[in-house]
Enzyme design. Sequence first.
Site, short mmCIF file in Angstrom:
data_model
loop_
_atom_site.label_atom_id
_atom_site.label_comp_id
_atom_site.label_asym_id
_atom_site.label_seq_id
_atom_site.Cartn_x
_atom_site.Cartn_y
_atom_site.Cartn_z
N THR B 47 7.20 -2.68 -18.99
CA THR B 47 6.53 -1.64 -18.21
C THR B 47 5.73 -0.76 -19.15
OG1 THR B 47 6.76 -0.14 -16.33
CG2 THR B 47 8.30 0.21 -18.14
N CYS B 53 8.08 9.64 -15.94
CA CYS B 53 8.88 8.59 -15.29
C CYS B 53 9.93 8.08 -16.27
CB CYS B 53 8.00 7.42 -14.88
SG CYS B 53 6.72 7.85 -13.69
N HIS B 70 11.19 1.24 -13.18
CA HIS B 70 10.28 2.29 -13.64
C HIS B 70 10.16 3.26 -12.46
CE1 HIS B 70 6.02 3.34 -15.45
NE2 HIS B 70 6.52 4.37 -14.80
#
Lengths: 290, 183
Positions: B47, B53, B70
């Site tokens: 990711t 995040c 994620h």
Amino acid sequence: MTNIDHILDQIDTLPALPTTSVKIVSIIGNPNASVGEIVEAIKYDQALTGEVLRLCNSAYFGLSRQITSLNDAMVCLGTLKLLQLVMAVHTNGILNQPQAGYGLEGGMLWRQSVATAIAAAEFAKAARYPNVNLAFTAGLLQGIGKLVLSSYVAKSANEILRLVDEEHKSFDDAEKAVLGSTHSEIGALVAERWKLPEVIVRSIRHQHDPSALSPPDTLVDIVHLALCTVLLMGISLGTDGLCYRADESVMARHGLTHADLEVVGMNMCTELQRLAALQESPSVAVGASS
Amino acid sequence: MIGATDTQSEVSTASARAGGGASAKSAQITVDIADLAVTNKPSKIITHSLGSCIGVTIWDPEVRVGGMIHYMLPDGALSPEKAKAKPAMFATTGVPALFRAAFAMGAVKKRLIVKVAGGSTLLDDNGTFNIGKRNYVMLRKLLWKNEILIKSEDVGGAISRTLVLDVATGRVVIRNRNGEREL
């Protein structure tokens, strides 16, 4: 010739914003503008008209019948939605290039700009700012200074990042210290050169320090909050990462809480994914405009 | 419910595509924002652009099942409708979904190695903007309630991170503008 003179010279070599975009932005900036004026601005630009019709007939809008004219499009979608799309698509050519100085690959600056535009429109609603389209446009254009400054940032990357890492400067403060100017200042000069409304120039110049303005300007506050949200959500982050100051007083000024920030972040990401899908979708065949 | 009863070898809404050699070994799964993936194939799960995040990787060394999420925001109560449509958007709905998907492939809670990255924030932030910290606190709470420990983590700061899990080996790598290191 100093570094800053070189940089200022570069502004003149930047491709101009398409005339139709400049016209549309001026119309958006005028609260008394009518739908007729918008149609007028678009209809003589055939490529743009074709693009508008293609967008209207794409899956994104899910309309049950084919849209074949600009008037039709305005009626079915409303001017707000349509103008936002036109501006997003129209700036693609300018903002889509890679910007190596900021570690942005092709498409990343455009994506970050569109995300900021969407978030700005959301914050405009939350802060009861009357001109949502203007907020969208200001958000869309906040990053234009990077187009000019990128190559200079690339040459001085080590020194800029050293100031960020070791002296805990924000990325724009480090740009100022090393290059003599920031992407916000340069962006404002570009916007002036493009003859964009003063309120947009101001929102670009003060995107990272909205409280420097006295009295504060709601549009500038909105662009600041939108950009903060986009960086937090990690949309197209470059080497500058999240190394910018967040101005908490802006939230208090508009009675916003962290929950508002989260809602905007959530809606922005959802909308951005839809828009990105639209960009990637093959052209939808439309008949000749009538 | 993701992974509750399924027996397939890959649970993912992420874009899975074969890498250079197009063999199973070099397959790479990209987890987008608000997304998760679990697999028992020897793939790499990656990711990009973690800001505030959080990226969580889980890996069971015995059955070699690995997964990654994620997520964007701490609490699905913010929008039950979005939490239902896209559970991986929130810690409260996404993290349980990630574990359930791994359990469905034979992973066992006690064996799972959990690693965490992300949770960055802007400068000068005294709380209002600190989604990263709220994301992290919510994860700690969820894992603590379920008696799950975090093996290693790289959280906070103002940088963007890329997170990679090699499901074949369990190796987790963090990349940022200063280079890469094993987590």
